[in-house]
Design a protein around this motif. Structure first.
Motif, mmCIF file in Angstrom:
data_model
loop_
_atom_site.group_PDB
_atom_site.id
_atom_site.type_symbol
_atom_site.label_atom_id
_atom_site.label_comp_id
_atom_site.label_asym_id
_atom_site.label_seq_id
_atom_site.Cartn_x
_atom_site.Cartn_y
_atom_site.Cartn_z
ATOM 1 N N UNK A 141 0.599 -1.226 0.088
ATOM 2 C CA UNK A 141 -0.050 0.054 0.063
ATOM 3 C C UNK A 141 0.883 1.189 -0.076
ATOM 4 N N UNK A 142 0.203 2.392 -0.132
ATOM 5 C CA UNK A 142 0.941 3.446 -0.184
ATOM 6 C C UNK A 142 0.140 4.720 0.221
ATOM 7 N N UNK A 143 0.587 5.744 0.665
ATOM 8 C CA UNK A 143 -0.353 6.876 1.368
ATOM 9 C C UNK A 143 -0.760 7.462 -0.102
ATOM 10 N N UNK A 144 -2.006 8.241 0.154
ATOM 11 C CA UNK A 144 -2.668 8.838 -0.985
ATOM 12 C C UNK A 144 -1.747 10.238 -1.250
ATOM 13 N N UNK A 169 -11.982 -6.185 3.240
ATOM 14 C CA UNK A 169 -12.240 -6.065 1.903
ATOM 15 C C UNK A 169 -11.310 -5.312 1.064
ATOM 16 N N UNK A 170 -10.549 -5.948 0.224
ATOM 17 C CA UNK A 170 -9.552 -4.874 -0.652
ATOM 18 C C UNK A 170 -10.011 -5.069 -2.237
ATOM 19 N N UNK A 171 -9.793 -3.695 -2.731
ATOM 20 C CA UNK A 171 -9.874 -3.725 -4.255
ATOM 21 C C UNK A 171 -8.702 -4.425 -5.065
ATOM 22 N N UNK A 172 -8.854 -4.938 -6.129
ATOM 23 C CA UNK A 172 -7.707 -5.526 -6.684
ATOM 24 C C UNK A 172 -6.979 -4.551 -7.623
ATOM 25 N N UNK A 173 -5.945 -3.983 -7.749
ATOM 26 C CA UNK A 173 -5.512 -2.780 -8.659
ATOM 27 C C UNK A 173 -5.280 -3.204 -9.974
ATOM 28 N N UNK A 174 -4.913 -4.557 -9.998
ATOM 29 C CA UNK A 174 -4.480 -5.228 -11.218
ATOM 30 C C UNK A 174 -5.388 -5.888 -11.805
ATOM 31 N N UNK A 175 -6.773 -5.990 -11.541
ATOM 32 C CA UNK A 175 -7.843 -6.390 -12.187
ATOM 33 C C UNK A 175 -8.491 -5.794 -13.478
ATOM 34 N N UNK A 176 -8.408 -6.514 -14.582
ATOM 35 C CA UNK A 176 -9.090 -5.792 -15.663
ATOM 36 C C UNK A 176 -10.260 -6.643 -16.062
ATOM 37 N N UNK A 177 -11.163 -5.840 -16.586
ATOM 38 C CA UNK A 177 -12.507 -6.454 -16.871
ATOM 39 C C UNK A 177 -12.378 -7.578 -18.338
ATOM 40 N N UNK A 178 -13.234 -8.017 -18.690
ATOM 41 C CA UNK A 178 -13.158 -9.150 -19.811
ATOM 42 C C UNK A 178 -13.193 -8.303 -21.006
ATOM 43 N N UNK A 183 -10.389 -2.093 -13.984
ATOM 44 C CA UNK A 183 -11.368 -1.938 -13.104
ATOM 45 C C UNK A 183 -11.130 -0.806 -12.120
ATOM 46 N N UNK A 184 -11.853 -0.055 -11.735
ATOM 47 C CA UNK A 184 -11.912 1.210 -10.926
ATOM 48 C C UNK A 184 -11.738 0.695 -9.616
ATOM 49 N N UNK A 185 -10.476 0.736 -9.124
ATOM 50 C CA UNK A 185 -10.122 0.674 -7.666
ATOM 51 C C UNK A 185 -10.470 1.830 -6.858
ATOM 52 N N UNK A 186 -10.347 1.787 -5.605
ATOM 53 C CA UNK A 186 -10.953 3.072 -4.725
ATOM 54 C C UNK A 186 -10.036 3.089 -3.663
ATOM 55 N N UNK A 187 -9.746 4.252 -3.069
ATOM 56 C CA UNK A 187 -8.651 4.453 -1.849
ATOM 57 C C UNK A 187 -9.543 3.805 -0.583
ATOM 58 N N UNK A 188 -8.747 3.802 0.445
ATOM 59 C CA UNK A 188 -9.135 3.404 1.841
ATOM 60 C C UNK A 188 -8.939 4.293 2.977
ATOM 61 N N UNK A 200 -5.272 5.681 2.146
ATOM 62 C CA UNK A 200 -4.287 4.632 1.522
ATOM 63 C C UNK A 200 -4.798 4.213 -0.017
ATOM 64 N N UNK A 201 -3.887 3.659 -0.641
ATOM 65 C CA UNK A 201 -4.300 3.124 -1.766
ATOM 66 C C UNK A 201 -3.485 1.581 -2.022
ATOM 67 N N UNK A 202 -4.512 0.602 -2.547
ATOM 68 C CA UNK A 202 -3.590 -0.473 -2.584
ATOM 69 C C UNK A 202 -2.879 -0.674 -3.812
#
Length: 279
Positions: A141-144, A169-178, A183-188, A200-202
């Protein structure tokens, strides 16, 4: 995907609460459905889908996604309901195992987290439950912002002990749709004191997964990359006390008289009627 005996994409409205974590309270009928399945709250991930409010007036691009999702854990508690359905509506809702469209259901999320995401009170969303989620044993992770990093540095010990209590729950920053769109990840948002938060962001998940979300293992390793402030460039002009940019520094030349008798090599050897000091 939600199990076949659970409803999918439940329309609801967002209610802001002081939860101080990245969890959510679910409508009562969903809590009853999960209880009937003997599902522990630790195994439930919640996906809230909503339309991006900033989409108006934005030009379309291949990487632009109007519909966004945020992933949260479940507190195991019910959300506050703003209306009381009649007995007939409750009977119909229990028979169909889905909410009545005429009576909106509410999902509680933390107010500070909602502000980070750009969500507001009463905003429409859709709830999808995930009971079988991939687990990750390490996250980067890294600070925003640099300000978030400075706050995290001051509360590093607290964050190390309480991260798992605030995030599941964590968003997957490396996920791509079909269709190839990212995919739109989000901060935490993390609550480090009752009045202090940091975002922070994953960056990455280990092991990698092809799911748009993942569950944080209680013993997961968390690696934080610093984000320090950048100093001003030397090539930039300096600003004076009046706010105006200063130009190149002025060079001042100071002259001092020298006795010719001490350094005759610096003066013309020709005789001069004016003996003494010269410049």
């Amino acid at each position: 995907m939600a199990p076949s005996n659970l409803p999918e994409a439940i329309p609801a409205k967002i209610s802001l609460a002081n939860l101080q974590n990245c969890f959510a309270n679910l409508p009562p009928f969903l809590c009853a459905s999960l209880d009937s399945l003997n599902t522990p709250s630790q195994n439930v991930l919640i996906e809230l889908s909503y339309d991006d409010s900033t989409s108006a007036g934005v030009s379309e691009s291949p990487d632009y996604v109007k519909s966004r999702s945020v992933f949260l854990g479940w507190t195991g508690l019910q959300s506050r309901q703003r209306s009381h359905p009649s007995e007939e509506q409750q009977r119909l809702g229990s028979e169909r195992n889905r909410p009545n469209a005429r009576e909106p259901f509410w999902v509680d999320i933390d107010a500070a987290f909602a502000q980070t995401l750009g969500l507001s009170e009463g905003q429409e969303t859709k709830i999808t439950l995930h009971l079988e989620s991939p687990s990750v044993s390490a996250i980067n992770i890294e600070p925003l912002t640099p300000e978030d990093w400075e706050i995290i540095e001051l509360h590093a010990s607290f964050l190390e002990l309480n991260l798992i209590r605030q995030v599941r729950a964590l968003p997957n920053p490396g996920y791509h749709r079909s269709d190839g769109v990212r995919h739109s990840d989000h901060p935490i948002t993390l609550h480090l004191t009752p009045t202090t938060t940091a975002n922070i962001r994953v960056v990455s998940l280990q092991p990698e997964t092809d799911s748009p979300y993942a569950e944080l293992d209680p013993n997961a390793e968390v690696i934080i990359a610093p984000k320090s402030r950048q100093g001003p460039s030397r090539s930039h002009s300096r600003a004076g006390s009046n706010g105006r940019a200063r130009g190149a520094p002025q060079i001042k030349l100071f002259l001092r008289g020298v006795n010719r008798a001490r350094r005759p090599d610096l003066f013309n050897r020709q005789q001069d009627a004016n003996e003494g000091l010269k410049v």
